[in-house]
Write an enzyme that holds these catalytic residues in place. Structure first.
Site, PDB file in Angstrom:
ATOM      1  CE1 TYR A  49     -18.253  17.343  11.092  1.00  0.00           C
ATOM      2  CE2 TYR A  49     -17.765  15.968   9.187  1.00  0.00           C
ATOM      3  CZ  TYR A  49     -18.323  16.182  10.490  1.00  0.00           C
ATOM      4  OH  TYR A  49     -18.873  14.931  11.066  1.00  0.00           O
ATOM      5  CG  HIS A 115     -22.508  14.930  12.534  1.00  0.00           C
ATOM      6  ND1 HIS A 115     -21.674  15.988  13.124  1.00  0.00           N
ATOM      7  CD2 HIS A 115     -23.658  15.556  12.345  1.00  0.00           C
ATOM      8  CE1 HIS A 115     -22.394  17.133  12.984  1.00  0.00           C
ATOM      9  NE2 HIS A 115     -23.686  16.999  12.338  1.00  0.00           N
TER      10      HIS A 115
HETATM   11  P1  GTP Z   1     -19.631  15.473  15.431  1.00  0.00           P
HETATM   12  O1  GTP Z   1     -21.044  14.946  15.728  1.00  0.00           O
HETATM   13  O2  GTP Z   1     -19.145  14.519  14.060  1.00  0.00           O
HETATM   14  O3  GTP Z   1     -19.569  17.234  14.890  1.00  0.00           O
HETATM   15  O4  GTP Z   1     -18.629  14.992  16.541  1.00  0.00           O
HETATM   16  P2  GTP Z   1     -18.560  16.157  17.932  1.00  0.00           P
HETATM   17  O5  GTP Z   1     -19.249  17.298  17.781  1.00  0.00           O
HETATM   18  O6  GTP Z   1     -18.536  15.297  18.699  1.00  0.00           O
HETATM   19  O7  GTP Z   1     -16.947  16.492  17.459  1.00  0.00           O
HETATM   20  P3  GTP Z   1     -16.475  17.996  17.025  1.00  0.00           P
HETATM   21  O8  GTP Z   1     -17.563  18.876  16.299  1.00  0.00           O
HETATM   22  O9  GTP Z   1     -15.580  18.654  17.876  1.00  0.00           O
HETATM   23  O10 GTP Z   1     -15.486  17.430  15.856  1.00  0.00           O
HETATM   24  C1  GTP Z   1     -15.888  17.003  14.475  1.00  0.00           C
HETATM   25  C2  GTP Z   1     -15.515  15.682  14.123  1.00  0.00           C
HETATM   26  O11 GTP Z   1     -14.231  15.939  13.642  1.00  0.00           O
HETATM   27  C3  GTP Z   1     -15.344  14.688  15.083  1.00  0.00           C
HETATM   28  O12 GTP Z   1     -16.697  13.708  15.116  1.00  0.00           O
HETATM   29  C4  GTP Z   1     -14.218  13.696  14.536  1.00  0.00           C
HETATM   30  O13 GTP Z   1     -14.663  12.992  13.293  1.00  0.00           O
HETATM   31  C5  GTP Z   1     -13.305  14.796  14.125  1.00  0.00           C
HETATM   32  N1  GTP Z   1     -12.369  15.069  15.025  1.00  0.00           N
HETATM   33  C6  GTP Z   1     -12.215  15.846  15.911  1.00  0.00           C
HETATM   34  N2  GTP Z   1     -11.275  15.750  16.555  1.00  0.00           N
HETATM   35  C7  GTP Z   1     -10.133  15.049  15.843  1.00  0.00           C
HETATM   36  C8  GTP Z   1      -9.040  14.820  15.920  1.00  0.00           C
HETATM   37  O14 GTP Z   1      -8.327  15.113  17.067  1.00  0.00           O
HETATM   38  N3  GTP Z   1      -8.477  14.284  14.864  1.00  0.00           N
HETATM   39  C9  GTP Z   1      -9.183  13.886  13.767  1.00  0.00           C
HETATM   40  N4  GTP Z   1      -8.447  13.282  12.636  1.00  0.00           N
HETATM   41  N5  GTP Z   1     -10.378  13.752  13.841  1.00  0.00           N
HETATM   42  C10 GTP Z   1     -11.051  14.857  14.640  1.00  0.00           C
HETATM   43 MG    MG Z   2     -19.735  18.815  16.308  1.00  0.00          MG
END
Ligand code: GTP
Ligand code: MG
Length: 138
Positions: A49, A115
């Site tokens: 990440y 994910h």
């Molecule tokens: P991924 O498929 O996991 O990458 O999810 P995404 O693409 O829908 O979301 P993004 O890449 O923006 O964020 C990655 C991950 O970070 C998310 O899936 C969540 O698990 C976590 N995350 C995102 N926003 C928040 C937040 O506001 N608080 C917390 N605790 N975790 C978050």
């Molecule tokens: Mg993502």
């Protein structure tokens, strides 16, 4: 055909949801061409990440991803990246469309069950992080 990296996250493996989530993928026409259950260290989650390392929730996210085993998998199909994200639903389960994995199973915006890679470039990097070429059985 396209391939994408999927992770069934700790909140879902803990609640025995691996089979139900895999059924959603297969019902959508995605083929699971590689799959393994692993327990990440916080450091390994941190590398995965890394793009989020400046975000305020990064530490919490890495701890969560290392809290319980995960299932990492490669999904294959026409437009697999977009199709997977459609089946997953929005990041925040409150915004996820009915019938999606996150609408049905996710607990919160952080503990959101799955994910999925977001682009061909990230899919290639993420698949290579967990799998060797020999492990991809299409
Ligand atoms: P991924 O498929 O996991 O990458 O999810 P995404 O693409 O829908 O979301 P993004 O890449 O923006 O964020 C990655 C991950 O970070 C998310 O899936 C969540 O698990 C976590 N995350 C995102 N926003 C928040 C937040 O506001 N608080 C917390 N605790 N975790 C978050
Ligand atoms: Mg993502």
């Amino acid at each position: 055909v396209e391939r994408t990296l999927s992770i069934i996250k700790p909140d879902a493996t803990k609640r025995n949801l691996t089979g139900k989530i895999n059924a959603k993928f297969e019902d959508a026409g995605l083929r699971i061409i590689a799959q393994k259950r692993i327990h990440l260290t916080p450091a390994q989650a941190g590398v995965f990440y890394e793009v989020h390392k400046e975000r305020p929730f990064y530490g919490e996210l890495c701890e969560f991803m290392a809290s319980e085993p995960v299932v990492v998998q490669v999904l294959e199909g026409e437009g697999a990246i977009a199709k997977n994200r459609e089946v997953m639903g929005a990041t925040n389960p409150a915004d996820a469309a009915p019938g999606t994995i996150r609408a049905e199973f996710a607990e919160s915006v952080g503990e959101n069950s799955v994910h999925g890679s977001d682009a061909p470039e990230t899919a290639a990097v993420e698949i290579a992080y967990f799998f060797s070429g020999l492990e991809l059985v299409g």
